[in-house]
Enzyme design. Sequence first.
Site, PDB file in Angstrom:
ATOM      1  N   CYS A 326       7.972   7.350  -6.789  1.00 43.69           N
ATOM      2  CA  CYS A 326       7.858   6.674  -5.492  1.00 43.69           C
ATOM      3  C   CYS A 326       7.572   5.205  -5.736  1.00 43.69           C
ATOM      4  O   CYS A 326       6.884   4.864  -6.693  1.00 43.69           O
ATOM      5  CB  CYS A 326       6.690   7.247  -4.694  1.00 43.69           C
ATOM      6  SG  CYS A 326       7.085   8.783  -3.891  1.00 43.69           S
ATOM      7  N   LEU A 328       6.594   1.472  -3.513  1.00 44.61           N
ATOM      8  CA  LEU A 328       6.298   0.908  -2.189  1.00 44.61           C
ATOM      9  C   LEU A 328       5.610  -0.451  -2.312  1.00 44.61           C
ATOM     10  O   LEU A 328       4.684  -0.623  -3.092  1.00 44.61           O
ATOM     11  CB  LEU A 328       5.360   1.851  -1.410  1.00 44.61           C
ATOM     12  CG  LEU A 328       4.867   1.307  -0.070  1.00 44.61           C
ATOM     13  CD1 LEU A 328       5.973   1.364   0.977  1.00 44.61           C
ATOM     14  CD2 LEU A 328       3.649   2.073   0.426  1.00 44.61           C
ATOM     15  N   GLU A 360      13.963   7.778  -8.980  1.00 45.04           N
ATOM     16  CA  GLU A 360      14.232   9.116  -8.460  1.00 45.04           C
ATOM     17  C   GLU A 360      14.875   9.032  -7.078  1.00 45.04           C
ATOM     18  O   GLU A 360      14.552   8.147  -6.290  1.00 45.04           O
ATOM     19  CB  GLU A 360      12.897   9.883  -8.376  1.00 45.04           C
ATOM     20  CG  GLU A 360      13.089  11.349  -8.096  1.00 45.04           C
ATOM     21  CD  GLU A 360      11.782  12.130  -8.265  1.00 45.04           C
ATOM     22  OE1 GLU A 360      11.058  11.876  -9.252  1.00 45.04           O
ATOM     23  OE2 GLU A 360      11.509  12.972  -7.417  1.00 45.04           O
ATOM     24  N   SER A 364      14.456   5.229  -0.321  1.00 49.16           N
ATOM     25  CA  SER A 364      14.416   4.847   1.087  1.00 49.16           C
ATOM     26  C   SER A 364      15.489   3.789   1.337  1.00 49.16           C
ATOM     27  O   SER A 364      16.037   3.215   0.400  1.00 49.16           O
ATOM     28  CB  SER A 364      13.051   4.269   1.430  1.00 49.16           C
ATOM     29  OG  SER A 364      12.890   3.028   0.783  1.00 49.16           O
ATOM     30  N   SER A 373      19.881  -5.107  -5.147  1.00 50.64           N
ATOM     31  CA  SER A 373      19.780  -6.527  -5.365  1.00 50.64           C
ATOM     32  C   SER A 373      19.194  -6.825  -6.758  1.00 50.64           C
ATOM     33  O   SER A 373      19.656  -7.729  -7.464  1.00 50.64           O
ATOM     34  CB  SER A 373      18.942  -7.095  -4.225  1.00 50.64           C
ATOM     35  OG  SER A 373      18.396  -8.300  -4.552  1.00 50.64           O
TER      36      SER A 373
END
Length: 471
Positions: A326, A328, A360, A364, A373
Amino acid sequence: MKVEIEDMDVSTICDSVSSLVEGCRLPVHLDGTSDWPLAEIISIKEVQGTKWYYVHFVDFNKRLDEWVTEEALDTRKVHFPRKDLGPGTGVTTPKKQQIGSGINTNVNTSAQTSRPSSPVVSNNSSELLNGNAVLEAVLQKKMNRKRKGPSLESEDSQEGQLSNQQQTPRQSGSMVSHHDDIVTRMKNIDMIELGPHRIKPWYFAPYPQEMVNLSCIYICEFCLKYRKSRKCLERHILKCNLRHPPGNEIYRKDNISFFEIDGRKNKVYAQNLCLLAKLFLDHKTLYYDTDPFLFYVMTVFDHRGFHIVGYFSKEKESTEDYNVACILTLPPFQRKGYGKLLIEFSYELSKFEGKTGSPEKPLSDLGLLSYRSYWAQTILEILLSIKPVGENEKPQLTINEICEMTSIKKEDVISTLQNLNLINYYKGQYIITLSKEIIQQHYKAMENRKIRIDSKALHWTPKDWGKRAKW
Ligand SMILES: [Zn+2]
């Protein structure tokens, strides 16, 4: 006669509001705009005589879902849920259908400026539409041949495997898609306070029930424990000695640090981090079992301490070469280059490990944009830096060399070159052509990447987790 029609209209509208059920689709006013996009009613509640409708805008990301009153509903064009799909109470509406439509629409529209968001792989299908099919097939075969030897059979089976992966996001990884039940589809936290920031959550997160109906949750920005009120948090802060995340500080340059946290040794912190992150990450379920993960928390330092900006998690052992589970950047820090910095750091770790890696899936929508990018900038940076071997020669570089230099996985390198439309077939071989526009765009984009990871500031030795009996 005229009066009657008006009367009829009015009664139709009234009827519609009272007959609205979960599962109905109708135009709904999108707050802050003058638009009335199509939305689906997910849930209905009544508070002190006022009915509230929880709506999901069909063509938009779930983070825009919200509670609205009847004034925001255009009841002249209501599509009722089909009867054979159940009574439409949300809970009983067929889940499979909702999962499908929900996720797909999110994916297709929220990343309007780019291709649909899903793993790299789904590019391939859009590339096919764009006429790159032949190139795609050839490149794929080339790769397979190199990897698998010249057996036709293995080529085919390899392709079969790939296309399976393309269609279904892996379920066996560290993250599992949410069961799309009514509860986890709806945001359950109104607001959080984290240090000086008040942040409106985007998605559901499984905080304990007693935290859910509060107007705000107060989170300690250092240990990430949550409290019901500011008073409670103030009491906590008097006792909480942490001024940085737990674990080892493995990187420091200027005011940026990274801390490595073992999900087994610092379980409570890791779980609280996952909870906090879930507020801003859709379709990923956290494991309460954080043992198999390492967490890399990025902070900015000031006189009060090391403040969390973002993080990524990583499996201690990944059988599929995932280097991020994950990832963020917290909303107050988004659009400032920190997302790229997190990604750059994850590849820096892979370089130290001497491996290539990939995030993984599914990513999102925002994650995918950042990765695309990052890949483009990193690869262009290398292409522009290589020098020809002899005079009048064109510089030469293999895709494998790009992978080695960047630790970006081969599939991601290839999809990036394709997305940028850099590969051409000329006189029997593939060549990469960089147009002036591409180069100019690249230099302009790089001007905005002021903060970079400095590998000299990373003090870290990879551990071989496989050799340990137990994490
Ligand atoms: Zn604390």
